[in-house]
Write a protein that holds these residues in place. Structure first.
Motif, PDB file in Angstrom:
ATOM      1  N   HIS A  12     -39.567  33.282  15.409  1.00 54.54           N
ATOM      2  CA  HIS A  12     -39.080  33.607  14.062  1.00 54.54           C
ATOM      3  C   HIS A  12     -38.403  34.977  14.136  1.00 54.54           C
ATOM      4  CE1 HIS A  12     -38.981  34.667   9.861  1.00 54.54           C
ATOM      5  NE2 HIS A  12     -39.510  33.515   9.505  1.00 54.54           N
ATOM      6  N   TYR A  51     -38.707  38.680   4.430  1.00 57.43           N
ATOM      7  CA  TYR A  51     -40.082  38.673   3.934  1.00 57.43           C
ATOM      8  C   TYR A  51     -41.005  38.956   5.104  1.00 57.43           C
ATOM      9  CZ  TYR A  51     -44.135  37.597   1.085  1.00 57.43           C
ATOM     10  OH  TYR A  51     -45.313  37.703   0.390  1.00 57.43           O
ATOM     11  N   GLU A  53     -44.673  35.915   6.663  1.00 55.99           N
ATOM     12  CA  GLU A  53     -44.459  34.492   6.908  1.00 55.99           C
ATOM     13  C   GLU A  53     -45.253  34.012   8.118  1.00 55.99           C
ATOM     14  OE1 GLU A  53     -40.302  32.968   5.409  1.00 55.99           O
ATOM     15  OE2 GLU A  53     -39.977  34.580   6.857  1.00 55.99           O
ATOM     16  N   GLY A 113     -49.827  30.847   7.265  1.00 52.73           N
ATOM     17  CA  GLY A 113     -49.573  29.705   6.383  1.00 52.73           C
ATOM     18  C   GLY A 113     -50.552  29.677   5.220  1.00 52.73           C
ATOM     19  N   SER A 167     -48.921  32.642   0.985  1.00 50.32           N
ATOM     20  CA  SER A 167     -48.192  31.504   0.436  1.00 50.32           C
ATOM     21  C   SER A 167     -47.841  31.728  -1.026  1.00 50.32           C
ATOM     22  CB  SER A 167     -49.034  30.227   0.581  1.00 50.32           C
ATOM     23  OG  SER A 167     -48.384  29.133  -0.037  1.00 50.32           O
ATOM     24  N   ARG A 204     -45.202  34.527  -1.292  1.00 51.79           N
ATOM     25  CA  ARG A 204     -43.854  34.134  -0.874  1.00 51.79           C
ATOM     26  C   ARG A 204     -43.104  33.497  -2.034  1.00 51.79           C
ATOM     27  NH1 ARG A 204     -46.540  32.897   4.182  1.00 51.79           N
ATOM     28  NH2 ARG A 204     -46.944  30.727   3.557  1.00 51.79           N
ATOM     29  N   GLY A 239     -39.377  34.579  -4.047  1.00 51.37           N
ATOM     30  CA  GLY A 239     -38.251  33.656  -3.962  1.00 51.37           C
ATOM     31  C   GLY A 239     -37.256  33.867  -5.095  1.00 51.37           C
ATOM     32  N   GLU A 245     -46.372  26.932  -3.490  1.00 51.23           N
ATOM     33  CA  GLU A 245     -45.270  27.012  -2.526  1.00 51.23           C
ATOM     34  C   GLU A 245     -44.936  25.604  -2.052  1.00 51.23           C
ATOM     35  OE1 GLU A 245     -44.034  29.538   1.445  1.00 51.23           O
ATOM     36  OE2 GLU A 245     -46.113  28.850   1.261  1.00 51.23           O
ATOM     37  N   GLU A 292     -40.877  24.073  -0.991  1.00 47.35           N
ATOM     38  CA  GLU A 292     -39.889  24.387   0.040  1.00 47.35           C
ATOM     39  C   GLU A 292     -39.885  25.891   0.326  1.00 47.35           C
ATOM     40  OE1 GLU A 292     -37.516  24.182  -3.877  1.00 47.35           O
ATOM     41  OE2 GLU A 292     -39.166  23.096  -2.913  1.00 47.35           O
ATOM     42  N   THR A 293     -39.411  26.249   1.502  1.00 46.09           N
ATOM     43  CA  THR A 293     -39.360  27.650   1.901  1.00 46.09           C
ATOM     44  C   THR A 293     -38.466  28.426   0.934  1.00 46.09           C
ATOM     45  OG1 THR A 293     -39.653  27.073   4.222  1.00 46.09           O
ATOM     46  CG2 THR A 293     -38.761  29.261   3.744  1.00 46.09           C
ATOM     47  N   THR A 322     -35.882  31.164  -0.718  1.00 42.33           N
ATOM     48  CA  THR A 322     -34.804  32.071  -0.351  1.00 42.33           C
ATOM     49  C   THR A 322     -35.142  33.413  -0.980  1.00 42.33           C
ATOM     50  OG1 THR A 322     -33.157  30.294  -0.294  1.00 42.33           O
ATOM     51  CG2 THR A 322     -32.336  32.553  -0.513  1.00 42.33           C
ATOM     52  N   TYR A 323     -35.285  34.433  -0.177  1.00 37.23           N
ATOM     53  CA  TYR A 323     -35.803  35.708  -0.675  1.00 37.23           C
ATOM     54  C   TYR A 323     -34.681  36.597  -1.205  1.00 37.23           C
ATOM     55  CZ  TYR A 323     -39.788  34.071   2.019  1.00 37.23           C
ATOM     56  OH  TYR A 323     -40.811  33.307   2.530  1.00 37.23           O
TER      57      TYR A 323
END
Length: 410
Positions: A29, A118, A168, A171, A184, A187, A191, A218, A220-221, A223-224
Motif C-alpha cells: 500500500h 489516510y 488503513e 481492518g 473503519s 475512515r 470520506g 464502511e 466501499e473504500t 475517497t478521502y
C-alpha cells in the motif's frame, strides 16, 4: 514542564507512524507521500504552538464558570473521571457534528479533512482556529462541577485515542465496532463520498452516532479529502482557505439576513437567487490527488531541516511554561515560518530561496538563544555553524539543479 498527554506522546506518534509505514509496505500500500505527510505534521505543529495562547483563553473561561457557577463539587477519583470521560465524548460529539453542519465552524475543522491520504500523520493535521468554535460545548461540564484539570486530562486522552484510528492498515475489529470508534468507522468520517459526508462524529465512542442518527458503516473504500480541495502544501493557507472562500461568497450575498444564514447554515449553502445549496457530488473517475514533484535532493533537504524543527518544537512545547511571553511569541513565529518555508519547496515557489536564507540565519540565532544555557557555548556554536554551512551549501546545490532542469525544459 508541559505535562499535557498530547505533548508527552509526541515521540510515540512518530514511532507508530514508522510502524505503520513498514506495515503498509508489506501490504503493498503506498500509504505516505512526503509532501502530504509533512503538511499534515506542519498543521499539527502550528496548532500546538498557537494553542499555547488560545487554550489559555478557553481553559480560563471554563475555570471561571467552574469556580462561580458549578452546581456540584464533584470529587476527583477514578469513577468520576470515567464519568467525565464519557460525558466529555458526548460533548465532543456535538462539537464535532456542529463543526460539520455549520459553515463558520467548518472553517475551523476543514483543515483536518483536507488531506487526500489516510494515515497516522493525518491525525496530526489539526486546525489552529477550531477551538474558537468548539470550546463552549464543554461548558455544561463546568456547570456540573468537573474540575478543569480533569477536563484537560480527559481531553488529552480523548485526542490520543483518536490518533491510532487514522489508518488503513487495520481492518474491521469485530465486536469493538459496536460501541467504539475504530479505523473503519473513522475512515467513513474522512470520506468525501456523499454517503459518507457528515457521518461518524464520535471521538472515542461510536454509540452517540448510533443514538443520534449519524452512523454509517464502511462499505466501499472512501475517497478521502474535501469536495473543494485546497491544493496547497502551505499549512498557513490550509488554515485560512475556507475563510477566504467565505469572504468571497459573503461579498456576493446582498442581504444581511442571508449573510447570517450563510454563516450558520451547512457548508455549500447559498440563497436560492444565487443557485441554492450546492450538494456534494461523487468523485469523478478522472479525480486525481493534488501532487507536486520535486527532485529527491529537495525532499532530503526538507527532511534534514524537519528533524531540527521537530527538536525545537518538542523542546518548546515541553518547556513552554518556563518561557516569558515574548519568547513564546518569537519561537512560535520562527516555527510557523519554517513550516511555510517547506511548502515553498514543494510548490516550487520563486520566493523560497531568498527567504530560506534569511530563515536559516534567524533559526540559527533562535537555537543559540534557547540552548546556550543547556549546552556549552563552544559545542553549541560549532553545531550551529555546521548546520548553517551545510544548509547554505545544500540550498545552492538544489538551486543549481533546479536551474539546470528549467533550462533543459526550455
Amino acid at each position: 514542564m508541559n505535562l499535557s498527554p498530547v505533548v508527552i506522546a509526541i515521540p510515540m506518534y512518530f514511532i507508530l507512524m514508522a510502524i505503520e509505514m513498514i506495515t503498509l509496505r508489506f501490504q503493498k500500500h503506498p500509504g505516505y507521500r512526503l509532501n502530504d505527510a509533512v503538511t499534515n505534521i506542519n498543521c499539527g505543529v502550528i496548532s500546538q504552538v498557537t494553542g499555547v495562547f488560545v487554550k489559555v483563553i478557553s481553559i480560563g473561561i471554563y475555570t471561571l464558570i467552574y469556580e462561580n457557577l458549578a452546581l456540584l463539587q464533584i470529587p476527583n477519583n477514578i469513577w468520576t473521571f470515567l464519568l467525565l470521560f464519557f460525558l466529555y465524548d458526548l460533548c465532543y460529539y456535538w462539537a464535532h457534528r456542529k463543526s460539520h453542519e455549520i459553515n463558520l465552524f467548518w472553517g475551523g475543522h476543514v483543515v483536518h479533512h483536507s488531506s487526500e491520504e489516510y494515515n497516522l500523520s493525518v491525525a496530526l493535521r489539526q486546525s489552529s482556529t477550531q477551538t474558537f468554535w468548539t470550546f463552549f460545548f464543554y461548558f455544561p461540564l463546568a456547570i456540573l462541577g468537573f474540575d478543569p484539570v480533569m477536563l484537560v486530562l480527559a481531553s488529552g486522552i480523548n485526542l490520543l485515542y483518536q490518533f491510532w484510528i487514522h489508518t488503513e492498515a487495520i481492518g474491521k475489529m469485530g465486536f469493538l465496532e459496536k460501541f467504539m470508534n475504530t479505523p473503519s468507522h473513522h475512515r467513513v468520517h474522512h470520506g468525501r463520498n456523499p454517503k459518507y459526508i457528515d457521518k461518524n462524529h464520535g471521538g472515542t465512542f461510536i454509540i452517540f452516532d448510533k443514538w443520534f442518527g449519524t452512523f454509517q458503516e464502511e462499505e466501499e473504500t472512501p475517497t478521502y479529502g474535501i469536495t473543494t480541495p485546497v491544493n496547497s502544501w502551505n499549512p498557513f493557507w490550509v488554515n485560512l482557505a475556507h475563510y477566504a472562500t467565505m469572504k468571497e461568497e459573503l461579498a456576493m450575498i446582498p442581504k444581511w439576513g442571508d449573510k447570517v444564514r450563510y454563516l450558520f447554515n451547512k457548508p455549500g449553502w447559498l440563497p436560492d437567487y444565487l443557485g441554492g445549496y450546492r450538494a456534494p457530488k461523487e468523485p469523478g473517475k478522472d479525480f486525481k490527488k493534488y501532487d507536486t514533484v520535486v527532485p529527491p535532493s529537495f525532499n532530503w533537504y526538507v527532511f534534514f531541516q524537519y528533524i531540527l524543527l521537530l527538536v525545537l518544537t518538542g523542546f518548546f512545547l515541553f518547556q513552554v511554561n518556563a518561557f516569558e511571553w515574548m519568547i513564546k511569541v518569537g519561537v512560535s513565529a520562527i516555527i510557523i515560518w519554517t513550516t511555510i518555508s517547506f511548502s515553498g519547496i514543494f510548490e516550487k515557489r520563486n520566493w523560497f530561496l531568498p527567504q530560506e536564507i534569511l530563515r536559516i540565519l534567524v533559526f540559527s540565532t533562535v537555537l543559540f538563544l534557547l540552548f546556550n544555557s543547556l549546552i556549552s557555548i563552544p559545542i553549541l556554536s560549532t553545531f550551529i555553524a555546521i548546520y548553517a554551512l551545510v544548509s547554505f551549501a545544500w540550498l545552492f546545490k538544489n538551486q543549481q539543479q533546479k536551474d539546470q532542469i528549467t533550462s533543459a525544459s526550455l
